[in-house]
Enzyme design. Structure first.
Site, short mmCIF file in Angstrom:
data_model
loop_
_atom_site.label_atom_id
_atom_site.label_comp_id
_atom_site.label_asym_id
_atom_site.label_seq_id
_atom_site.Cartn_x
_atom_site.Cartn_y
_atom_site.Cartn_z
N LYS A 81 0.86 -1.20 0.00
CA LYS A 81 0.00 0.00 0.00
C LYS A 81 0.88 1.24 0.00
O LYS A 81 1.90 1.28 0.71
CB LYS A 81 -0.90 -0.04 1.25
N SER A 156 -9.61 1.85 3.06
CA SER A 156 -8.76 2.59 2.14
C SER A 156 -7.74 1.72 1.40
O SER A 156 -7.19 2.17 0.41
CB SER A 156 -8.03 3.69 2.91
N SER A 180 -9.63 -0.41 7.33
CA SER A 180 -9.10 -0.29 5.96
C SER A 180 -8.45 -1.53 5.37
O SER A 180 -8.17 -1.57 4.19
CB SER A 180 -8.10 0.85 5.89
#
Ligand code: GLN
Length: 496
Positions: A81, A156, A180
């Site tokens: 990420k 996210s 997330s």
């Protein structure tokens, strides 16, 4: 659906590479072929490192040919990420503010994965600074769900979830401040683990809510999650909030079912406001546990719906303080100077240009709630609620070993369907309290909802008390095995 080459998950690919039935270079090349074929449809990656990854994969093949012992992740592809620092490429947090940022160091989690032989393939898109639940609020464009590209992948950790589900990496890492990792895992039909706070070093994770943030694995199976946790966990001199505990070694025990398991079902989790197919999937999981000899216990978590209001005080308060460093001078995007600009004007314009609307909203909320006169009314009360939420979980875990419920109230929604910020915040109603209490939680696939003829994954969440990851993962593996006939019935529309 399998990874390119027919391997079911990262562990299977790792075993095949180690035994010589697969070559790391070939697996890596197939991954990049997939990324090229489906990258545009999904927008999972912001940046990829093809040459470098292929070179690392070749080195693994050479080590094997030379008879050298291979580390536990030798040659498997991992996506990171883009709020987790890597020396390679950029670390942008999907924000204009950090659009050109190159980290001079690797996050501890990345360093440990690479030391274990993993091949980092690229950086995945996220909601800006990890604030969001849909993957729509990303400087580099929205991310799509591989099961239905008209829908969000969740957020996210949007790109990490989409990449794993579509076979564009063997596994990924994400961060979870209020859901997330788990919510996008649920929306994309994969496994997502939010470890106990302090299990994995946060060194190199760009801070959002420092008392809530944790890095964790996003994988195709429970055993992969155990393996990645084993490789990333453990103390780190660079993060004083890491627990003083040795790294886990759960990959070795995750296959062993738990005897006498007590599964708690909080009344508050089976709300009528949930999608009926979500509640049905949770009930099917309870039945599966019962059939395996587990006891289902009714538990009460009345503070469940206090979670969102508590989270949306603590997380923005911490974010407003963490994001104060992006002033355009020392850190981050700097606006062009205009005649007559003083320093305050330059700060203000740099921050107005650099941050997107949701990040600005959080900074303003947090600053307001920490300001004198409001601190006691909001922040202090939120900390009191936090304590009570933690106590409520402790009481529940006196009566059961793990808690079962939905990960999110609905399956993946269409782009634009939750444009109202409050509606978006409610997506995390079942996940934020895990972070608030600092305990561990995992989402795993449990079945499908059907929408317009398309199958959409449904995830269920298991939670366990702090540092009870062994229990959590073994209970999850039992359920994964029992639910396999249901969860293997459909495959994502977009897959390498
Ligand atoms: N969706 C939540 C938020 O917007 C949680 C985000 C996260 O876990 N990073 O803050």
């Amino acid at each position: 659906m399998t990874l390119p080459g027919g391997h079911a998950d990262l562990t299977a690919l790792r075993d095949a590479i180690a035994s010589g039935t697969a070559r790391a270079e070939e697996a890596c090349a197939a991954t990049f072929a997939g990324i090229k074929a489906h990258g545009a449809a999904l927008n999972a990656y912001h940046e990829t490192f093809e040459e470098d990854a292929l070179a690392r994969a070749r080195a693994v093949d050479a080590d094997r040919a030379a008879g050298k012992p291979l580390p536990p992740l030798a040659g498997v592809t991992i996506a990171v990420k883009d709020n987790i620092c890597t020396v390679r490429g950029h670390t942008t947090c999907s924000s204009r503010m950090l659009g050109n940022y190159r980290s001079p160091f690797d996050a501890t989690a990345v360093e440990r994965l690479e030391r274990a032989g993993a091949v980092v393939v690229g950086k995945t898109n996220l909601d800006e600074f990890a604030m969001g639940s849909s993957g729509e609020h990303c400087r580099w464009g929205r991310v799509a769900n591989p099961w239905d590209t008209g829908r969000v992948p969740g957020g996210s950790s949007a790109g990490s979830a989409a990449a794993v589900a579509a076979g564009l990496c063997a596994a990924a890492i994400g961060s979870d401040t209020g859901g997330s990792i788990r919510q996008p895992a649920a929306f994309c039909g994969i496994v997502g683990l939010k470890p106990t706070y302090g299990r994995i070093s946060r060194w190199g994770l760009v801070a959002f809510g420092s008392s809530l943030d944790q890095i964790g694995p996003m994988t195709r199976s429970v055993r992969d999650a155990a393996l990645l946790l084993d490789c990333m966990s453990g103390t780190d001199d660079r993060d004083s909030t890491v627990a003083d505990r040795p790294p886990t070694s759960l990959a070795a025990c995750v296959e062993r079912p738990l005897d006498g398991l007590r599964v708690g079902m909080p009344r508050q989790y089976m709300s009528d406001a949930n999608d009926p197919e979500v509640n049905e999937a949770v009930a099917a999981c309870a039945d599966a546990y019962r059939a395996m000899g587990a006891t289902i216990v009714d538990v009460d978590l009345p503070l469940t719906d206090v979670g969102i209001s508590t989270y949306y005080v603590i997380a923005p308060a911490e974010a407003s303080s963490n994001l104060a460093r992006y002033d355009g001078i020392r850190y981050g995007h700097r606006a062009a100077m205009r005649p007559g600009d003083d320093l305050a004007a330059l700060y203000a314009r740099s921050r107005a240009e650099g941050f997107g609307p949701e990040v600005q909203r959080r900074i303003m909320l947090g600053t307001y709630m920490l300001s004198s006169g409001y601190y006691d009314a909001f922040y202090k009360r939120a900390l009191q609620a936090r304590r009570r939420i933690k106590e409520e979980f402790d009481r529940a875990f006196a009566a059961c070993d793990v808690l079962l419920g939905p990960t999110a109230p609905t399956p993946a929604f269409a782009f634009g369907a939750n444009d109202d910020p409050l509606a978006m915040y409610m997506c995390d109603v079942y996940t934020v309290n895990t972070n608030i209490a600092g305990i561990c939680g995992l989402s795993l696939p449990a079945g499908f909802a059907s929408r317009g003829g398309k199958a959409l994954p449904i995830g269920v969440q298991l939670q366990a008390n702090a540092f009870e990851e062994e229990r959590l993962l073994r209970a999850a593996r039992m359920l994964e095995r029992a639910m396999a006939p249901r969860t293997s019935a459909n495959a994502p529309a977009v897959h390498a």
